[in-house]
Scaffold this motif. Sequence first.
Motif, short mmCIF file in Angstrom:
data_model
loop_
_atom_site.label_atom_id
_atom_site.label_comp_id
_atom_site.label_asym_id
_atom_site.label_seq_id
_atom_site.Cartn_x
_atom_site.Cartn_y
_atom_site.Cartn_z
N MET A 132 0.85 -1.18 0.00
CA MET A 132 0.00 0.00 0.00
C MET A 132 0.89 1.23 0.00
O MET A 132 1.88 1.29 0.74
CB MET A 132 -0.93 0.01 1.21
CG MET A 132 -2.10 -0.95 1.11
SD MET A 132 -3.24 -0.78 2.49
CE MET A 132 -2.76 -2.19 3.48
N ILE A 133 0.52 2.19 -0.83
CA ILE A 133 1.30 3.41 -0.98
C ILE A 133 0.42 4.61 -0.67
O ILE A 133 -0.70 4.72 -1.20
CB ILE A 133 1.84 3.55 -2.43
CG1 ILE A 133 2.64 2.30 -2.85
CG2 ILE A 133 2.66 4.83 -2.57
CD1 ILE A 133 3.94 2.10 -2.09
N MET A 165 3.12 -7.13 4.41
CA MET A 165 2.90 -6.22 3.30
C MET A 165 3.91 -5.06 3.34
O MET A 165 4.41 -4.69 4.41
CB MET A 165 1.48 -5.64 3.33
CG MET A 165 0.39 -6.66 3.14
SD MET A 165 -1.26 -5.89 3.07
CE MET A 165 -1.23 -5.18 1.42
N ARG A 166 4.21 -4.53 2.16
CA ARG A 166 5.08 -3.36 2.07
C ARG A 166 4.24 -2.09 2.19
O ARG A 166 3.04 -2.08 1.89
CB ARG A 166 5.85 -3.35 0.73
CG ARG A 166 6.74 -4.55 0.47
CD ARG A 166 7.93 -4.61 1.39
NE ARG A 166 8.89 -3.55 1.18
CZ ARG A 166 9.98 -3.65 0.41
NH1 ARG A 166 10.21 -4.76 -0.27
NH2 ARG A 166 10.83 -2.64 0.31
N PHE A 167 4.90 -1.02 2.59
CA PHE A 167 4.24 0.26 2.79
C PHE A 167 5.16 1.35 2.28
O PHE A 167 6.39 1.23 2.35
CB PHE A 167 3.93 0.46 4.28
CG PHE A 167 3.18 1.73 4.60
CD1 PHE A 167 1.95 1.99 4.01
CD2 PHE A 167 3.69 2.64 5.50
CE1 PHE A 167 1.24 3.15 4.31
CE2 PHE A 167 3.00 3.80 5.82
CZ PHE A 167 1.76 4.05 5.23
N GLY A 168 4.58 2.42 1.73
CA GLY A 168 5.43 3.47 1.20
C GLY A 168 4.69 4.76 0.92
O GLY A 168 3.51 4.93 1.28
N PHE A 169 5.39 5.66 0.24
CA PHE A 169 4.87 7.00 -0.06
C PHE A 169 5.20 7.36 -1.49
O PHE A 169 6.23 6.94 -2.04
CB PHE A 169 5.48 8.02 0.90
CG PHE A 169 4.80 9.37 0.88
CD1 PHE A 169 3.58 9.56 1.49
CD2 PHE A 169 5.40 10.45 0.25
CE1 PHE A 169 2.95 10.81 1.47
CE2 PHE A 169 4.80 11.70 0.22
CZ PHE A 169 3.56 11.88 0.83
N HIS A 170 4.33 8.15 -2.10
CA HIS A 170 4.44 8.58 -3.50
C HIS A 170 4.64 10.09 -3.55
O HIS A 170 3.97 10.83 -2.84
CB HIS A 170 3.15 8.17 -4.22
CG HIS A 170 2.94 8.81 -5.55
ND1 HIS A 170 2.36 10.05 -5.69
CD2 HIS A 170 3.20 8.39 -6.81
CE1 HIS A 170 2.28 10.36 -6.98
NE2 HIS A 170 2.78 9.37 -7.67
N ASN A 171 5.54 10.53 -4.38
CA ASN A 171 5.83 11.97 -4.45
C ASN A 171 5.04 12.70 -5.53
O ASN A 171 4.62 12.12 -6.53
CB ASN A 171 7.32 12.21 -4.73
CG ASN A 171 7.70 11.84 -6.15
OD1 ASN A 171 7.88 10.67 -6.47
ND2 ASN A 171 7.83 12.84 -7.03
N HIS A 172 4.85 14.00 -5.29
CA HIS A 172 4.49 14.95 -6.32
C HIS A 172 5.65 15.96 -6.40
O HIS A 172 6.72 15.71 -5.83
CB HIS A 172 3.17 15.64 -5.99
CG HIS A 172 1.99 14.72 -6.05
ND1 HIS A 172 1.70 13.82 -5.05
CD2 HIS A 172 1.04 14.54 -7.00
CE1 HIS A 172 0.62 13.12 -5.37
NE2 HIS A 172 0.20 13.54 -6.56
N ASP A 173 5.47 17.06 -7.05
CA ASP A 173 6.51 18.08 -7.06
C ASP A 173 6.63 18.76 -5.71
O ASP A 173 7.69 19.28 -5.34
CB ASP A 173 6.24 19.12 -8.16
CG ASP A 173 4.90 19.81 -7.98
OD1 ASP A 173 3.90 19.13 -7.64
OD2 ASP A 173 4.83 21.04 -8.20
#
Length: 299
Positions: A132-133, A165-173
């Motif tokens: 899940m991101i 489960m893996r976990f993470g974050f998604h970037n914008h500018d």
Amino acid sequence: MTFFKRFLTTLVCMGLLTACNAQKDAHGEDNQAILRLERSQIPAISVQLWSVNHTLKKDFKGTLEAISAMGFDAVEFAGNFGPYHNDPLGLKRYLDALGLEVSGAHVKMRDLTDDKFEQTVAFYQQLGSPMMIVPSDKRAEQAETIESFVAELNKVTIKMRAKGMRFGFHNHDRELVPYKNSTYWDYIAANTPEDFVLQLDVGWAEYAGKDPVAYINRYPNRTITTHFKAKYPATVTNKKPLIGQDVTNWPAVIYANVKSGGTQWLVLEQEEYPDGLTQLEAVQVSKQGLDDVIAQLTN
């Protein structure tokens, strides 16, 4: 196509264009590796379903069938489950019938609070999502809240790890602006564990004037999933937001994904639809562009 672009394409096809090409690795050394990969090294290709969000609302099953027909290996969910919103096992069976896996899902932090965590995780586990991101969070963009937000990310990471489960974050500018002599994105990377996924969005990195290859190399084995989006600064002209018709050095990105990022999924995301293209048409054009880049790297 200009002579210079034809020249670069020729070099790629001959296996002579190197990943150094003005790129540096995490230690500032020139990377002299030749841009040549085996087809078996290329990560699987997914599509972020936000790319077809309006189309999906109108025809959920027809849209997924069209995506399957384009040759995608998987989909990444963004909150729309059509008629299966209470039936993750049924949705998984339907995806299996289409030959589609689930590469991951974008999930807001509000769905991972202590009172919702178990229910949210159970849904995505039954769906077959390996990770899940978090797609965005205002707290990741502000000096007053970034530290407490990262502490919360770390808390969820521990709980997610216990669930397999893996976990993470998604970037914008917005996370790529200056903060403490680096950026908010770098702060997140430096203050989360090694198994925390840094889902780099290549298009938003380009838009922010950052080098996506440098970011992949800076954090080895953490770009487990990468958003392949064609995007660029507003000052760029005579380009289109379609993979292969934009400004990104996609061969170098894929090479870094394979050699440094530990990348398992190349997740195509389309948020702009030029020339009157429908959502599905634009996704198909970018998918073909990505296929062409992969052919250059592997032939």
